[in-house]
Design a protein around this motif. Structure first.
Motif, mmCIF file in Angstrom:
data_model
loop_
_atom_site.group_PDB
_atom_site.id
_atom_site.type_symbol
_atom_site.label_atom_id
_atom_site.label_comp_id
_atom_site.label_asym_id
_atom_site.label_seq_id
_atom_site.Cartn_x
_atom_site.Cartn_y
_atom_site.Cartn_z
ATOM 1 N N LEU A 1 -0.142 9.186 6.351
ATOM 2 C CA LEU A 1 -0.586 7.795 6.446
ATOM 3 C C LEU A 1 -1.424 7.415 5.234
ATOM 4 N N ARG A 2 -2.306 8.284 4.838
ATOM 5 C CA ARG A 2 -3.188 8.021 3.705
ATOM 6 C C ARG A 2 -2.383 7.742 2.431
ATOM 7 N N ALA A 3 -1.338 8.514 2.202
ATOM 8 C CA ALA A 3 -0.499 8.315 1.013
ATOM 9 C C ALA A 3 0.199 6.953 1.061
ATOM 10 N N ILE A 4 0.660 6.571 2.240
ATOM 11 C CA ILE A 4 1.316 5.268 2.395
ATOM 12 C C ILE A 4 0.319 4.148 2.117
ATOM 13 N N VAL A 5 -0.864 4.250 2.720
ATOM 14 C CA VAL A 5 -1.886 3.214 2.546
ATOM 15 C C VAL A 5 -2.325 3.136 1.087
ATOM 16 N N ALA A 6 -2.512 4.264 0.435
ATOM 17 C CA ALA A 6 -2.908 4.268 -0.981
ATOM 18 C C ALA A 6 -1.862 3.553 -1.829
ATOM 19 N N LEU B 1 0.221 1.223 -0.814
ATOM 20 C CA LEU B 1 0.191 -0.205 -0.498
ATOM 21 C C LEU B 1 -1.033 -0.906 -1.094
ATOM 22 N N LEU B 2 -2.152 -0.210 -1.152
ATOM 23 C CA LEU B 2 -3.366 -0.806 -1.715
ATOM 24 C C LEU B 2 -3.332 -0.846 -3.241
ATOM 25 N N GLY B 3 -2.593 0.055 -3.844
ATOM 26 C CA GLY B 3 -2.478 0.070 -5.292
ATOM 27 C C GLY B 3 -3.534 0.924 -5.954
ATOM 28 N N PRO B 4 -3.410 1.082 -7.249
ATOM 29 C CA PRO B 4 -4.272 2.008 -7.993
ATOM 30 C C PRO B 4 -5.751 1.617 -8.044
ATOM 31 N N ALA B 5 -6.062 0.363 -7.762
ATOM 32 C CA ALA B 5 -7.469 -0.061 -7.816
ATOM 33 C C ALA B 5 -8.259 0.393 -6.582
ATOM 34 N N ALA B 6 -7.568 0.857 -5.549
ATOM 35 C CA ALA B 6 -8.250 1.251 -4.307
ATOM 36 C C ALA B 6 -8.903 2.614 -4.462
ATOM 37 N N ASP B 7 -10.168 2.697 -4.048
ATOM 38 C CA ASP B 7 -10.849 3.997 -4.103
ATOM 39 C C ASP B 7 -10.599 4.771 -2.805
ATOM 40 N N ASP B 8 -11.012 6.027 -2.805
ATOM 41 C CA ASP B 8 -10.764 6.907 -1.661
ATOM 42 C C ASP B 8 -11.381 6.380 -0.372
ATOM 43 N N ASP B 9 -12.573 5.800 -0.463
ATOM 44 C CA ASP B 9 -13.216 5.266 0.740
ATOM 45 C C ASP B 9 -12.402 4.130 1.351
ATOM 46 N N ARG B 10 -11.905 3.241 0.513
ATOM 47 C CA ARG B 10 -11.115 2.101 1.006
ATOM 48 C C ARG B 10 -9.838 2.609 1.677
ATOM 49 N N VAL B 11 -9.181 3.582 1.056
ATOM 50 C CA VAL B 11 -7.942 4.126 1.626
ATOM 51 C C VAL B 11 -8.231 4.785 2.969
ATOM 52 N N ARG B 12 -9.301 5.558 3.041
ATOM 53 C CA ARG B 12 -9.675 6.214 4.299
ATOM 54 C C ARG B 12 -9.988 5.196 5.380
ATOM 55 N N GLN B 13 -10.785 4.190 5.039
ATOM 56 C CA GLN B 13 -11.161 3.173 6.021
ATOM 57 C C GLN B 13 -9.942 2.407 6.535
ATOM 58 N N CYS B 14 -9.048 2.055 5.647
ATOM 59 C CA CYS B 14 -7.840 1.322 6.067
ATOM 60 C C CYS B 14 -6.944 2.207 6.919
ATOM 61 N N SER B 15 -6.825 3.469 6.571
ATOM 62 C CA SER B 15 -6.032 4.402 7.376
ATOM 63 C C SER B 15 -6.619 4.512 8.776
ATOM 64 N N CYS B 16 -7.929 4.625 8.865
ATOM 65 C CA CYS B 16 -8.593 4.710 10.168
ATOM 66 C C CYS B 16 -8.429 3.421 10.969
ATOM 67 N N SER B 17 -8.429 2.282 10.300
ATOM 68 C CA SER B 17 -8.229 1.007 10.995
ATOM 69 C C SER B 17 -6.847 0.936 11.622
ATOM 70 N N ILE B 18 -5.842 1.430 10.934
ATOM 71 C CA ILE B 18 -4.481 1.430 11.472
ATOM 72 C C ILE B 18 -4.402 2.351 12.686
ATOM 73 N N VAL B 19 -4.951 3.547 12.556
ATOM 74 C CA VAL B 19 -4.960 4.487 13.679
ATOM 75 C C VAL B 19 -5.739 3.886 14.852
ATOM 76 N N GLY B 20 -6.854 3.242 14.558
ATOM 77 C CA GLY B 20 -7.667 2.639 15.612
ATOM 78 C C GLY B 20 -6.926 1.579 16.403
ATOM 79 N N GLN B 21 -6.110 0.779 15.725
ATOM 80 C CA GLN B 21 -5.323 -0.228 16.444
ATOM 81 C C GLN B 21 -4.369 0.442 17.432
ATOM 82 N N CYS B 22 -3.761 1.531 17.002
ATOM 83 C CA CYS B 22 -2.830 2.250 17.884
ATOM 84 C C CYS B 22 -3.576 2.898 19.048
ATOM 85 N N LEU B 23 -4.680 3.553 18.741
ATOM 86 C CA LEU B 23 -5.439 4.249 19.780
ATOM 87 C C LEU B 23 -6.007 3.291 20.826
ATOM 88 N N PHE B 24 -6.283 2.059 20.420
ATOM 89 C CA PHE B 24 -6.795 1.068 21.370
ATOM 90 C C PHE B 24 -5.894 0.981 22.594
#
Length: 168
Positions: A89-94, A96-119
């Motif tokens: 998931l992290r690789a996909i999100v990275a 989609l976000l593009g090269p300007a995205a830092d590791d924290d942003r990629v992690r947070q967005c990945s967790c947001s996607i998982v969180g929607q599913c887990l809800f």
């Protein structure tokens, strides 16, 4: 088995293997497919693993219990079952976000996607009472996956545009 703890760890590993056998990583999408398609397949596959009623209920209950009351078996579960999915998931999100995205942003967005599913898994007893129209069959899971994918892609697109100074 050496002891109860080892037996328990093997049962957790078995639950993970069963879920991945029924819903293999990648969801039948080629690794060369566009990131949007790989994200859609990831979400659809993840929701099916979480919400499939054809799977023995004790699989999900056991894994949920391990997350909320961890034993030493959680380390193996995380390393062998969850970490590879997170990295996918992290690789996909990275991408989609593009090269300007830092590791924290990629992690947070990945967790947001998982969180929607887990809800939909964790809050199911409340959802069934408050929104009884929300079903969990194959068609409803497909609709949820499509919604979460669309919602996430638009958010990722907006974040990417913001990181590029408004250029989409």
């Amino acid at each position: 088995f050496r002891d109860k703890e080892h037996l328990y760890a093997q049962v957790l590993a078995y639950c993970g293997r069963c879920a991945l056998e029924k819903y293999p990583p990648g969801g039948g999408t080629s690794p060369d497919a566009p990131a949007r398609d790989r994200l859609a397949a990831f979400i659809r596959n993840y929701l099916d693993r979480l919400l499939d009623e054809g799977r023995p209920a004790w699989h999900g209950q056991l894994i949920a219990r391990e997350v909320f009351e961890p034993t030493r078996a959680l380390d193996r579960l995380a390393a062998e079952f969850v970490r590879p999915q997170y990295e996918r998931l992290r690789a996909i999100v990275a991408e989609l976000l593009g090269p300007a995205a830092d590791d924290d942003r990629v992690r947070q967005c990945s967790c947001s996607i998982v969180g929607q599913c887990l809800f939909y898994k964790q809050c199911r007893p409340m959802i069934e009472r408050v929104m009884p129209e929300q079903g969990y069959g194959p068609a409803e899971r497909a609709a949820l996956a499509a919604h979460i994918t669309e919602f996430s892609l638009k958010a990722l697109q907006g974040l990417r545009a913001g990181a590029q100074g408004g250029r989409a």
